[in-house]
Design an enzyme around this catalytic site. Structure first.
Site, PDB file in Angstrom:
ATOM      1  CD  GLU A  40      -2.315  -1.342   2.754  1.00  0.00           C
ATOM      2  OE1 GLU A  40      -2.279  -0.683   3.440  1.00  0.00           O
ATOM      3  OE2 GLU A  40      -3.133  -2.447   2.840  1.00  0.00           O
ATOM      4  CG  LEU A  69      -5.561   0.555   1.798  1.00  0.00           C
ATOM      5  CD1 LEU A  69      -5.265   1.348   0.616  1.00  0.00           C
ATOM      6  CD2 LEU A  69      -6.359   1.412   2.778  1.00  0.00           C
ATOM      7  CB  SER A  70      -6.737  -6.322   0.188  1.00  0.00           C
ATOM      8  OG  SER A  70      -6.821  -7.777   0.462  1.00  0.00           O
ATOM      9  CD  GLU A  71      -3.471  -4.726   5.346  1.00  0.00           C
ATOM     10  OE1 GLU A  71      -3.397  -3.453   5.389  1.00  0.00           O
ATOM     11  OE2 GLU A  71      -4.819  -5.022   5.619  1.00  0.00           O
ATOM     12  CD  GLN A  93       0.295   1.708   4.728  1.00  0.00           C
ATOM     13  OE1 GLN A  93      -0.716   1.987   5.368  1.00  0.00           O
ATOM     14  NE2 GLN A  93       0.347   2.372   3.644  1.00  0.00           N
ATOM     15  CB  ILE A  98       0.712  -8.654   9.673  1.00  0.00           C
ATOM     16  CG1 ILE A  98       1.227  -9.651   8.798  1.00  0.00           C
ATOM     17  CG2 ILE A  98       0.673  -9.350  11.187  1.00  0.00           C
ATOM     18  CD1 ILE A  98       2.661  -9.912   8.936  1.00  0.00           C
ATOM     19  N   PRO A 100      -4.984 -10.064   9.061  1.00  0.00           N
ATOM     20  CG  PRO A 100      -6.424  -8.220   8.343  1.00  0.00           C
ATOM     21  CD  PRO A 100      -5.271  -8.455   8.970  1.00  0.00           C
ATOM     22  CG  HIS A 140      -0.799   2.498  13.533  1.00  0.00           C
ATOM     23  ND1 HIS A 140      -2.304   2.258  13.941  1.00  0.00           N
ATOM     24  CD2 HIS A 140      -0.732   2.803  12.549  1.00  0.00           C
ATOM     25  CE1 HIS A 140      -3.115   2.801  12.883  1.00  0.00           C
ATOM     26  NE2 HIS A 140      -2.190   3.286  12.098  1.00  0.00           N
TER      27      HIS A 140
END
Length: 336
Positions: A40, A69-71, A93, A98, A100, A140
């Site tokens: 991303e 935006l799709s881990e 990011q 992580i 998902p 985060h």
């Protein structure tokens, strides 16, 4: 950045950890056209921390790829690329994002070599900034390494310095199996180090002795390394000599460097910022018991984060191991 020649005539430059990571990725992209970066905002924006800054401009959108935006999608796509001859470097990011993608990593990335009886491997790297102390929002700042060190089939690497970050990243890209590359956000721009300009690697699976000592072994990694070194220097003023071990690779861990140090000092403190329960520190205590129990002069002490989610920024400093807490741990084992 300044460039100079070392005593061995190797050209170096004085750079931060994040610059070393950028430099390492640039080198692997130049050396091997099958290497790709995806994630991303890694392209036009250069990543949330600017780790990939300027790389899309040099190598193009087909090699440095901005993703949705799709881990789960990023990791699933990377697995497909890896088994078909590419070497993807996937950026998550923040490590807290992580989860998902955990299913893809656990059930596919780590098992394909075994599932196919060696016919396929998964030469991919997952870059994941981790750790507290940077005043980031919830989710985060997680340190989730123990979820992955309990996952046979994937290596887990965590550099603390610019030199190690570049060398370990290049080694991770060249590894035939998946590597989770944990990056300590707190160390990204906190100090500089002379790093070779050209290609080099640091061996995965080998720890490093950061400080020599005789009385206590301090075992740590990543963002905790500078904090532990400060505690060791403080204890030196009180006549306590600490040996500081930076594991660098968390799986497979360097059992030899742990055993040799503990057998010399007879005392050990393990320091990490992840929560205590289920943390990697427990495995290190087990390694010490298996290899060095009869050498111990005191029970092994652990100084860790607390068994709570990483709190909001106003409480981060209370959550993280501090020099003061580490000193208390050292005093506990020396006064036993």
């Amino acid at each position: 950045m300044t460039t100079k020649m070392t005593d061995t005539k190797i050209a170096t430059k004085n750079i931060t950890l994040i610059q070393a990571i950028n430099d390492g990725m640039k080198i692997v992209l130049e050396r091997d056209e099958t290497t790709l970066i995806l994630g991303e905002d890694v392209g036009k924006n250069g990543g949330v921390f600017r780790a990939t800054d300027g790389l899309q401009e040099v190598f193009g959108e087909d090699r440095v790829i901005d993703t949705p935006l799709s881990e789960s999608g990023i990791i699933g796509t990377s697995i497909g690329l890896a088994v078909n001859g590419f070497k993807p470097i996937a950026e998550i990011q923040f490590m807290g994002f992580i989860y998902p993608a955990y299913d893809q990593i656990m059930t596919h990335a780590s098992r394909i070599r075994m599932r196919t009886m060696g016919r396929y491997s998964v030469p991919m790297v997952i870059r994941a900034p981790y750790g507290a102390g940077v005043r980031a929002p919830e989710i985060h700042s997680d340190s989730a390494e123990a979820l992955f060190t309990h996952m046979p089939g994937i290596k887990v690497v965590c550099p603390a310095t610019p030199y190690d970050a570049k060398g370990l990243l290049i080694a991770a890209v060249e590894d035939p199996d998946p590597v989770l590359f944990m990056e300590p956000m707190h160390n990204y721009r906190s100090f500089r180090e002379e790093v070779p300009i050209d290609y080099y690697t640091v061996e995965i699976g080998k720890g490093k002795k950061r400080m020599e000592g005789e009385d206590v072994t301090l075992i740590t990694w990543g963002a905790m390394v500078p904090v532990v070194e400060k505690a060791a220097n403080q204890m030196k003023q009180h006549g306590i000599s600490c040996e500081v071990i930076d594991l660098r690779t968390l799986y497979p861990v360097d059992e030899r460097i742990i055993a040799e140090s503990v057998q010399k000092t007879g005392r050990a403190v393990v320091i990490h910022e992840a929560a205590k329960t289920g943390g990697l520190g427990n495995d290190i205590v087990s390694i010490i018991n298996d290899t060095s129990f009869l050498y111990l002069k005191a029970p092994v002490e652990r100084v860790t984060g607390f068994d709570v989610p990483v709190p909001f920024s106003s409480l981060e400093n209370h959550y993280l191991p501090t020099v003061e807490r580490i000193v208390k741990g050292i005093e506990k084992v020396t006064n036993f």
